[in-house]
Scaffold this active site. Structure first.
Site, PDB file in Angstrom:
ATOM      1  CG  HIS A 129     -55.615 -34.614  19.751  1.00  0.00           C
ATOM      2  ND1 HIS A 129     -54.557 -35.110  20.469  1.00  0.00           N
ATOM      3  CD2 HIS A 129     -55.607 -35.643  18.975  1.00  0.00           C
ATOM      4  CE1 HIS A 129     -55.156 -36.155  21.063  1.00  0.00           C
ATOM      5  NE2 HIS A 129     -54.919 -36.551  19.496  1.00  0.00           N
ATOM      6  CG  ASP A 175     -56.513 -40.716  11.912  1.00  0.00           C
ATOM      7  OD1 ASP A 175     -55.761 -41.464  11.671  1.00  0.00           O
ATOM      8  OD2 ASP A 175     -57.115 -40.507  13.622  1.00  0.00           O
TER       9      ASP A 175
HETATM   10  N1  ACO Z   1     -64.333 -28.742  13.870  1.00  0.00           N
HETATM   11  C1  ACO Z   1     -64.910 -27.870  14.256  1.00  0.00           C
HETATM   12  N2  ACO Z   1     -64.341 -27.390  16.018  1.00  0.00           N
HETATM   13  C2  ACO Z   1     -64.658 -28.052  16.674  1.00  0.00           C
HETATM   14  C3  ACO Z   1     -63.679 -29.213  15.808  1.00  0.00           C
HETATM   15  C4  ACO Z   1     -63.863 -29.534  14.718  1.00  0.00           C
HETATM   16  N3  ACO Z   1     -63.016 -30.439  14.544  1.00  0.00           N
HETATM   17  N4  ACO Z   1     -63.499 -30.022  17.594  1.00  0.00           N
HETATM   18  C5  ACO Z   1     -63.765 -29.044  18.450  1.00  0.00           C
HETATM   19  N5  ACO Z   1     -64.617 -27.857  17.947  1.00  0.00           N
HETATM   20  C6  ACO Z   1     -64.610 -26.867  19.001  1.00  0.00           C
HETATM   21  C7  ACO Z   1     -65.936 -27.348  19.203  1.00  0.00           C
HETATM   22  O1  ACO Z   1     -67.066 -27.817  19.144  1.00  0.00           O
HETATM   23  C8  ACO Z   1     -65.468 -27.029  21.072  1.00  0.00           C
HETATM   24  O2  ACO Z   1     -66.211 -25.245  20.530  1.00  0.00           O
HETATM   25  P1  ACO Z   1     -66.791 -24.550  22.074  1.00  0.00           P
HETATM   26  O3  ACO Z   1     -65.504 -24.335  23.087  1.00  0.00           O
HETATM   27  O4  ACO Z   1     -67.504 -23.242  21.180  1.00  0.00           O
HETATM   28  O5  ACO Z   1     -67.851 -25.580  22.490  1.00  0.00           O
HETATM   29  C9  ACO Z   1     -64.088 -26.457  21.296  1.00  0.00           C
HETATM   30  O6  ACO Z   1     -63.806 -26.745  19.832  1.00  0.00           O
HETATM   31  C10 ACO Z   1     -63.230 -27.985  22.666  1.00  0.00           C
HETATM   32  O7  ACO Z   1     -63.570 -29.019  21.435  1.00  0.00           O
HETATM   33  P2  ACO Z   1     -64.091 -30.083  22.562  1.00  0.00           P
HETATM   34  O8  ACO Z   1     -65.507 -31.321  21.799  1.00  0.00           O
HETATM   35  O9  ACO Z   1     -64.600 -30.066  23.636  1.00  0.00           O
HETATM   36  O10 ACO Z   1     -63.125 -30.916  22.483  1.00  0.00           O
HETATM   37  P3  ACO Z   1     -62.660 -31.749  23.310  1.00  0.00           P
HETATM   38  O11 ACO Z   1     -61.605 -32.707  23.111  1.00  0.00           O
HETATM   39  O12 ACO Z   1     -64.240 -33.047  23.472  1.00  0.00           O
HETATM   40  O13 ACO Z   1     -62.500 -32.999  21.645  1.00  0.00           O
HETATM   41  C11 ACO Z   1     -61.770 -34.494  19.638  1.00  0.00           C
HETATM   42  C12 ACO Z   1     -61.786 -33.381  20.295  1.00  0.00           C
HETATM   43  C13 ACO Z   1     -63.061 -34.764  19.594  1.00  0.00           C
HETATM   44  C14 ACO Z   1     -60.892 -34.911  18.644  1.00  0.00           C
HETATM   45  C15 ACO Z   1     -62.958 -32.866  18.332  1.00  0.00           C
HETATM   46  O14 ACO Z   1     -62.303 -32.168  17.970  1.00  0.00           O
HETATM   47  C16 ACO Z   1     -63.571 -33.458  17.300  1.00  0.00           C
HETATM   48  O15 ACO Z   1     -64.143 -34.027  17.219  1.00  0.00           O
HETATM   49  N6  ACO Z   1     -62.323 -33.579  16.396  1.00  0.00           N
HETATM   50  C17 ACO Z   1     -63.122 -33.764  14.630  1.00  0.00           C
HETATM   51  C18 ACO Z   1     -62.705 -35.781  14.505  1.00  0.00           C
HETATM   52  C19 ACO Z   1     -61.532 -36.182  14.722  1.00  0.00           C
HETATM   53  O16 ACO Z   1     -60.568 -35.552  13.842  1.00  0.00           O
HETATM   54  N7  ACO Z   1     -61.265 -37.433  15.574  1.00  0.00           N
HETATM   55  C20 ACO Z   1     -59.432 -37.593  15.957  1.00  0.00           C
HETATM   56  C21 ACO Z   1     -58.718 -37.152  16.619  1.00  0.00           C
HETATM   57  S1  ACO Z   1     -57.081 -38.093  16.607  1.00  0.00           S
HETATM   58  C22 ACO Z   1     -57.098 -39.691  17.236  1.00  0.00           C
HETATM   59  O17 ACO Z   1     -57.967 -40.306  17.177  1.00  0.00           O
HETATM   60  C23 ACO Z   1     -56.201 -40.500  16.373  1.00  0.00           C
END
Ligand code: ACO
Length: 432
Positions: free
Chosen positions: A308, A366
């Site tokens: 998140h 979620d």
């Molecule tokens: N699985 C694997 N790796 C992940 C995940 C994941 N679900 N989420 C983040 N990471 C990793 C990224 O690859 C990144 O790694 P790095 O630092 O080695 O490059 C690090 O964690 C940070 O991730 P970002 O994408 O920079 O984080 P951001 O805050 O931009 O994204 C998000 C947040 C979009 C929710 C992301 O965690 C994600 O895509 N999660 C899966 C989708 C999801 O569950 N979304 C629902 C969110 S809740 C809502 O909207 C109600």
């Protein structure tokens, strides 16, 4: 509340700039840069708004490090345990919990705005039979602006309030009609004797030849899910609603924009994506393979329902839902539900894995919401629609807050231009 005397160094011009610091009631300090460009000709750069507060707001507070979520100051755990969704909707809209007569009146107003204009029903027939219900939602909610010219003066507070009531009331009816279209069944009318959540289930599962008695635990679960999804401060879809509204677009168009933004799998589409992911994993023996895929930077696969932008600790909504998930599965679904077993194993492994621990990736709301919806027989492609119904009150509350803010102006970010420098036009026959 602001304090002066914050200084930053501006390198190229070798000068110091005074900026004001804003001190919120709760949360981190913020540097006010609104006059930076006007006074200094300097922009700030923050793709993804990692360090940007886009507005002042009094609706929802999140402390992502501590796993805290509050609506108008009330902890989400207390609201989840004790409140009804419409009570929370009133709180978000008006700022205070309603007393008994205010709640009765609000309930009456919402209940009596649930019907759709008969002409609006024709819109559904225009969609292909297998249209995704979110696609129908974007179109039909946007089209509401063509039906309510009587209350579209966005500068009139009473008009704004009527539009807010209409949106909250009609979303379940439109959502259920989208589902009915998708399964080629006739649209079911709202029943004014039922609660907001029971009515939604009735409109989804009754048919003209068969009545439907909503199960009390199903209603309780939907009520809880809707409370947890009702607002989440300046997330992608709420910011979309605010940005659309900042140009003075009408509220129906703004909420349609919010629905479009919610649809993406990185946001509200995650609940549908979690179930699709669990189906794809299929078996406990495949979990290690998928954990490895999620960690592989060359593989676009992510563990859906994990991570998140704001929560760097367990999502408090996920904690609450985990309990409801067990209850619903035990009482309404097969207790040996393989999907839940798979989800729990995935969670257990991810919570011990260095990759997820280091990046503070915990299950979000979620991760569980889809499993509960599935146990309630709500199909996967309706999960994000359910989220949209619940979030409408949040979107509308933010739109109302923005519209009554005297400092409100059009949202217009700038950019760091990285394209070609100025060059002269080359006529077609002179181009290589
Ligand atoms: N699985 C694997 N790796 C992940 C995940 C994941 N679900 N989420 C983040 N990471 C990793 C990224 O690859 C990144 O790694 P790095 O630092 O080695 O490059 C690090 O964690 C940070 O991730 P970002 O994408 O920079 O984080 P951001 O805050 O931009 O994204 C998000 C947040 C979009 C929710 C992301 O965690 C994600 O895509 N999660 C899966 C989708 C999801 O569950 N979304 C629902 C969110 S809740 C809502 O909207 C109600």
């Amino acid at each position: 509340m602001t304090e002066k005397h914050y200084l930053i160094q501006e390198d190229t011009a070798q000068k110091k700039i005074d900026l004001e610091v804003m001190k919120p009631v709760q949360g981190p300090l913020a540097v006010d840069v609104t006059k930076l460009y006007r006074d200094q000709g300097i922009l700030t750069y923050d793709p993804g708004f990692m360090s940007t507060a886009s507005c002042e707001s009094s609706i929802t507070y999140i402390d992502g490090e501590a796993g805290v979520l509050e609506y108008r100051g009330y902890p989400i755990e207390q609201l989840a345990k004790q409140a009804d969704y419409l009570e929370v909707a009133y709180l978000l809209l008006y700022g205070e919990l309603p007393n008994r007569s205010q709640l009765l009146e609000f309930d009456h107003i919402i209940t009596h705005h649930t019907m759709l204009n008969e002409n609006l029903k024709d819109f559904f027939g225009g969609f292909h039979y297998d249209a995704h219900p979110m696609a129908i939602m974007v179109g039909v909610v946007g089209s509401l602006s063509a039906f309510y010219h009587d209350s579209l003066d966005i500068n009139n507070p009473r008009h704004r309030e009527i539009s807010a009531h209409r949106l909250i009331a009609k979303m379940p009816t439109i959502a259920a009609a989208s589902y009915k279209h998708n399964i080629s069944e006739p649209i079911v009318y709202p029943d004014n004797d039922l609660s907001y959540c029971a009515n939604l289930l009735q409109m989804m599962f009754a048919t003209p030849c068969e009545q439907y008695q909503p199960n009390p635990l199903a209603v309780e679960a939907i009520n809880l899910l809707f409370i947890l999804h009702a607002d989440h401060e300046q997330n992608a879809s709420t910011s979309t609603v605010r940005l659309a509204g900042s140009s003075q677009a009408n509220p129906f168009a703004c909420i349609a924009a919010g629905i479009a933004s919610l649809w993406g799998p990185a946001h509200g589409g995650a609940n549908e994506a979690v179930l699709n992911m669990l189906t794809e994993i299929g078996d406990l023996s495949n979990i290690d393979k998928y954990i490895a895929k999620a960690k592989d930077k060359k593989d676009p696969f992510r563990l859906m329902g994990f991570g998140h932008r704001v929560y760097k600790y367990y999502d408090p909504r996920a904690n609450i839902l985990r309990e409801m998930c067990t209850k619903v599965l035990n009482e309404l679904a097969d207790s040996n539900n393989p999907m839940f077993e798979l989800a729990l194993k995935l969670e257990e492994i991810a919570l011990k894995d260095e990759y997820f621990l280091q990046r503070k990736l915990y299950p979000n709301v979620d991760f569980y919401s889809g499993i509960i919806y599935r146990a309630l027989n709500i199909p996967n492609n309706m999960f994000t629609v359910m989220f949209a119904i619940a979030r409408t009150v949040g979107w509308v509350s933010h739109w109302l807050e923005m519209m009554s803010d005297p400092l409100q102006r059009i949202g217009r970010p700038r950019q760091i231009y990285m394209g070609s420098p100025r060059r002269d036009f080359v006529p077609l026959d002179e181009r290589s």
